[in-house]
Design an enzyme around this catalytic site. Structure first.
Site, PDB file in Angstrom:
ATOM      1  N   ASN A 218      67.807  44.615  34.375  1.00 39.57           N
ATOM      2  CA  ASN A 218      67.697  45.402  33.153  1.00 39.57           C
ATOM      3  C   ASN A 218      66.542  46.400  33.216  1.00 39.57           C
ATOM      4  OD1 ASN A 218      66.067  42.954  32.884  1.00 39.57           O
ATOM      5  ND2 ASN A 218      65.612  43.656  30.825  1.00 39.57           N
ATOM      6  N   HIS A 219      65.634  46.197  34.161  1.00 38.56           N
ATOM      7  CA  HIS A 219      64.544  47.161  34.303  1.00 38.56           C
ATOM      8  C   HIS A 219      64.892  48.313  35.238  1.00 38.56           C
ATOM      9  CE1 HIS A 219      60.977  45.599  32.103  1.00 38.56           C
ATOM     10  NE2 HIS A 219      61.770  44.553  32.019  1.00 38.56           N
ATOM     11  N   ASP A 623      57.845  64.528  26.116  1.00 36.46           N
ATOM     12  CA  ASP A 623      57.315  65.309  27.216  1.00 36.46           C
ATOM     13  C   ASP A 623      58.367  65.382  28.315  1.00 36.46           C
ATOM     14  OD1 ASP A 623      54.819  64.619  29.744  1.00 36.46           O
ATOM     15  OD2 ASP A 623      55.681  66.538  29.081  1.00 36.46           O
ATOM     16  N   ASN A 665      42.436  68.452  22.968  1.00 37.72           N
ATOM     17  CA  ASN A 665      42.111  69.730  23.622  1.00 37.72           C
ATOM     18  C   ASN A 665      42.252  70.857  22.617  1.00 37.72           C
ATOM     19  OD1 ASN A 665      41.954  68.329  25.988  1.00 37.72           O
ATOM     20  ND2 ASN A 665      44.073  68.692  26.520  1.00 37.72           N
ATOM     21  N   GLU A 674      44.938  61.004  27.380  1.00 38.32           N
ATOM     22  CA  GLU A 674      43.719  61.056  26.582  1.00 38.32           C
ATOM     23  C   GLU A 674      43.946  60.343  25.264  1.00 38.32           C
ATOM     24  OE1 GLU A 674      41.293  64.887  26.529  1.00 38.32           O
ATOM     25  OE2 GLU A 674      42.043  64.739  24.481  1.00 38.32           O
TER      26      GLU A 674
END
Lengths: 699, 161
Positions: A218-219, A623, A665, A674
């Site tokens: 499953n991973h 992202d 930032n 961060e």
């Protein structure tokens, strides 16, 4: 002699106390681990919620994870793998590979990884390309025979623990024409050397395709990887080409076979079975279509309405049973209680929100790939309409197969008869000895070998020795938590076990150190901290006179009511509560001691802290180009969506404050690492003794 | 800040403690545990029975025909009685140290590994090889190869309960 007797009495008591702690540690880790897995599923449902409820603008944030892989055709894939442009510099001191691989290539590879070297991107891509080509040709179920290969070695979960794989190779010998291996899934996530393990396994598979067999776990699923560390690991180790590698792996994982059968008698797969498991159906599925076993259903499914299920009814007469199973939530099904686990959803965070049974039902169905309401399904099953839309018929049987595949990768055995949804993990089911009996008999099998669950001794039998769990990552939760094991199976098909424990220093640890379990305590304290406000309310409920003190008994009851982890709090109390007076606890003082820093916007930070794994997952998904940065606007939108889903009020101002205090930032973009660092700072200030060498990585 | 609780409340809290400890070893939620774990459970609840006393108690809670498992139904009342009557009380630290001093005939302040091993495996209710090895690995001062028993007693005492 009385003195000796006294000492013996005392010492035996001491050992017993330690043993109790050790067992509790185990339960703590398991409950937190499984609660985490549940979160993952719930998170996924959250995305489904987003897709349903928000504007195109918002949807774009994450719609890419619901889109089919853009590059569909094989030729394009081969071009995409383009490694030829990547030069290997002179300075590169790692292993060089040539294709087709040779024995010395692979030996070099293993040696290099042992010495902490990394394989160059060019070779990684080449290796993956070759692996993909091979995997595509494999059937869904590998058929292996002992007459060709004599003995077969079977390994369970490795989870990025390279030391354990090396230990197995050391003790058992590396794969070869004389030495066959089956690796039963979950090669990646959690441990820190997932990519190395994967590369070694693929290399051996290419070298000895008839002797090395890999099953999907499953991973082996890019969405799970986003949360459990593999994605982060690859991006960290391959800064330039990590994204490409991950994208390729997405596809490769989906091509991993689902099971292996030895001598037509022993079935090996990662999670388990359910009452609907049928190897014939599985053999026919297009396994590569299920890139992630957590994928929500395609839209056109829902549009087809009532007709669709009639088609499904034709496909599989057994379906009724499973629908029964999925729908049984409506009838107060007995929740499996290992420790009276209760289903936790993200919405339960603000405990005022209670999921109605129908909501729960909807979640389960969505997850299982069935989007219609229970009533629609029942009515359409009883109707005899023809499915005039072939496309939807295809869809349905695909959705149906997805359920079966999810079951294969996520299910766990239980002692009681029956088959019920796996509420703890949020995926797959719990299956009983009667189901084992049925499925084994259906296919004339004698043993089921699976992994998926960590076992203290590395292996464990159940269901009358018809089901065997094998787990190969030692020290999985923390140093000393468990041994790993592997199985050797000869033509007599009698399993022989070899156990081990990586990390030589375990043997040198003193009794007390070995059982200290500080890691589990730390995880528990984290959970407590994350529920601070709720705990305060609960304590105050008991403190009717507003004295600031409550009894330890009330402490235990309140903590269980809030956290719902089903842990033995009275047994753990002495480790969590160190200052009491006459059996009473100053609860505010105790809560204050949980972390050291007092966060300003308390409830917001608590939420974020508790949801940090989910948040990180969301961020990494947003992202999409894996740059490590998201825009402040994206961050704000995400946070707003998350908080509205959690039914929390968050003003833009509050978000801005938070942003300022975490010091982003100035260019308006947020560095994910961060951001997450802020939480690690909280971890560090919680003033707990740290374990010097632990193998489990934080995500 | 005395807790003015009725006897009932006290007993129900005791029941809960016993249930928790029992459940830690009840892997299959079957309301029964392996008989070999009962000693650990009893001791984890703060009792210091000798092996003989332990076996007596096990005999009490075992089935008519021993199955190798102890059921919670039988365990609960017996254990409640033990806790209410405060049987198998802890050994005070100073008494423990005195016991060591009896073994340490020369009053050195420490015991040699071999000395302790001999006493533990030959006297009282003898330790198994495993037990004594484990004790030594925990108790032995690595640098000097002896056991400073006063330190040991401090180290190996749980403050709670």
């Amino acid at each position: 002699m009385r003195a000796a007797l006294l000492i013996q009495r005392w010492y035996r008591q001491y050992v017993a106390r330690l043993e109790m702690r050790r067992r509790c540690t185990w339960h703590i880790f398991q409950s937190i681990e499984y609660a985490g897995e549940q979160d993952q599923i719930k998170l996924y449902n959250f995305f489904g919620y987003l897709m349903d409820h928000f504007t195109p603008a918002n949807r774009n944030l994450i719609s890419h994870i619901f889109r089919e892989n853009e590059i569909c055709r094989d030729i394009e894939w081969e071009r995409y793998f383009c490694y030829k442009n990547i030069e290997v510099p002179e300075l590169y001191s790692g292993p060089h590979l040539s294709f087709p691989l040779t024995v010395s290539n692979v030996a070099d590879l293993v040696e290099a990884f042992k010495n902490k070297q990394q394989l160059h991107t060019r070779y990684v891509l080449q290796l993956l390309l070759e692996s993909w080509k091979l995997l595509r040709m494999l059937p869904n179920i590998n058929q292996v025979s002992t007459c060709q290969t004599k003995e077969i070695t079977i390994c369970g979960d490795l989870h990025g623990h390279l030391e354990d794989l090396l230990l197995v190779f050391y003790k058992n010998g590396m794969p070869s024409v004389e030495k066959s291996y089956v690796f039963n899934g979950d090669f990646v996530d959690r441990g820190k050397d997932s990519i190395e393990i994967l590369l070694i396994l693929f290399a051996f598979m290419l070298l000895y395709p008839n002797n090395v067999h890999l099953n999907r776990g499953n991973h082996e699923d890019y969405i799970v990887n986003l949360r459990y560390g593999f994605t982060k690991e690859v991006l960290g180790k391959y800064r330039l080409h990590g994204k490409k590698i991950l994208k390729l792996l997405q596809k490769i994982f989906s091509w991993l076979p689902l099971a292996t059968v030895i001598d037509q008698k022993v079935l090996i797969l990662h999670g388990g079975i359910s009452d609907t498991t049928d190897l014939n159906i599985i053999a026919q599925a297009d396994r590569h279509k299920y890139v992630s076993t957590l994928r929500p259903p395609k839209r056109r499914w829902v549009a087809s309405g009532g007709n669709s299920t009639a088609g499904r009814h034709k496909v599989n007469g057994r379906m009724d049973n499973s629908l029964q199973r999925h729908c049984s939530l409506a009838y107060n099904s007995p929740l499996r209680s290992r420790y009276n686990f209760q289903s936790r959803s993200m919405q339960n965070f603000s405990s005022k929100v209670n999921l109605a049974v129908e909501e729960e039902l909807k979640e389960q169905r969505r997850m299982a790939g069935l989007s219609q309401s229970y009533h629609d399904l029942r009515s359409s099953l009883s109707s005899d309409s023809d499915s005039d839309n072939y496309e939807t018929y295809e869809d349905d049987s695909n959705e149906w197969k997805q359920v079966i595949i999810v079951d294969m990768l996520w299910s766990d055995p239980m002692p009681q008869d029956g088959c019920i949804p796996n509420e703890v993990r949020g995926g797959g089911c719990y299956w009983g000895p009667d189901v084992t009996e049925k499925v084994l008999r259906r296919h004339n099998l004698q043993l089921l070998i699976r992994s998926h669950e960590c076992k203290q001794e590395g292996y464990e039998f159940c269901h009358n020795r018809k089901v065997l769990t094998i787990f190969s990552a030692s020290n999985y939760y923390e140093v000393g938590s468990n041994r790993g094991a592997y199985i050797r199976l000869g033509p007599d098909l009698v399993p022989h076990f070899i156990q081990y424990q990586a990390n030589r220093s375990t043997r040198e640890l003193t009794l007390r150190q070995r059982y200290r379990g500080t890691f589990s305590l730390r995880a528990l304290r984290e959970q407590l901290f994350a529920h601070k406000s709720d705990l305060l309310y609960a304590f105050q409920d008991y403190d009717t006179d507003n004295t600031g003190w409550i009894s330890l008994k009330h402490w235990a009851t309140a903590v269980e009511a809030v956290l719902r982890l089903g842990l033995p709090w009275r047994v753990l109390r002495s480790q969590l509560v160190t200052t009491t007076q006459d059996g009473m606890l100053d609860y505010q003082g105790w809560l204050r001691e949980l972390p050291i820093t007092e966060p300003k916007t308390e409830s917001l930070l608590e939420t974020m802290y508790k949801q940090r794994s989910n948040l990180e997952t969301i961020f990494r998904i947003i992202d999409s180009d894996h740059s490590g940065l998201i825009s402040f606007e994206e961050f704000r939108q995400t946070w707003k969506l998350l908080s509205s889903h959690l039914k929390m009020e968050i003003s833009d101002e509050a978000i801005l404050d938070m942003a300022v205090s975490i010091d982003f930032n100035k260019d308006g973009s947020i560095d994910i690492n961060e951001f997450m660092e802020a939480f690690r700072l909280v971890d560090r200030t919680m003033n707990l003794p740290s374990e010097p060498n632990h193998t489990k990585t934080d995500e | 800040m005395a807790d003015k609780e009725s006897a009932e409340a006290v007993i129900s809290e005791i029941h809960r403690r016993i249930a928790e400890a029992f459940n830690v070893f009840d892997n299959e939620s079957s309301k029964s545990v392996d008989v070999r774990e009962v000693g650990t459970i009893i001791r984890s609840l703060g009792c210091f029975p000798s092996e003989a006393e332990l076996h007596e108690m096990i005999a009490e809670v075992e089935e008519e025909e021993p199955t190798g498992y102890i059921r919670f139904e039988k365990f609960l009342p017996a254990m409640t009685k033990v806790l209410m009557e405060r049987k198998f009380r802890p050994i005070p630290k100073d008494v423990l140290i005195q016991a060591f001093e009896v073994l340490d005939q020369e009053k050195k302040g420490y015991l040699e590994a071999e000395e302790l091993k001999k006493y533990m495996t030959q006297e009282g209710e003898p330790f198994s090889q495993d037990e004594v090895e484990e004790m030594l690995s925990a108790a032995l001062d690595n640098k000097e190869n002896v056991i400073f028993y006063k330190d040991l007693v401090s180290k190996m005492t749980f403050e709670d309960l």
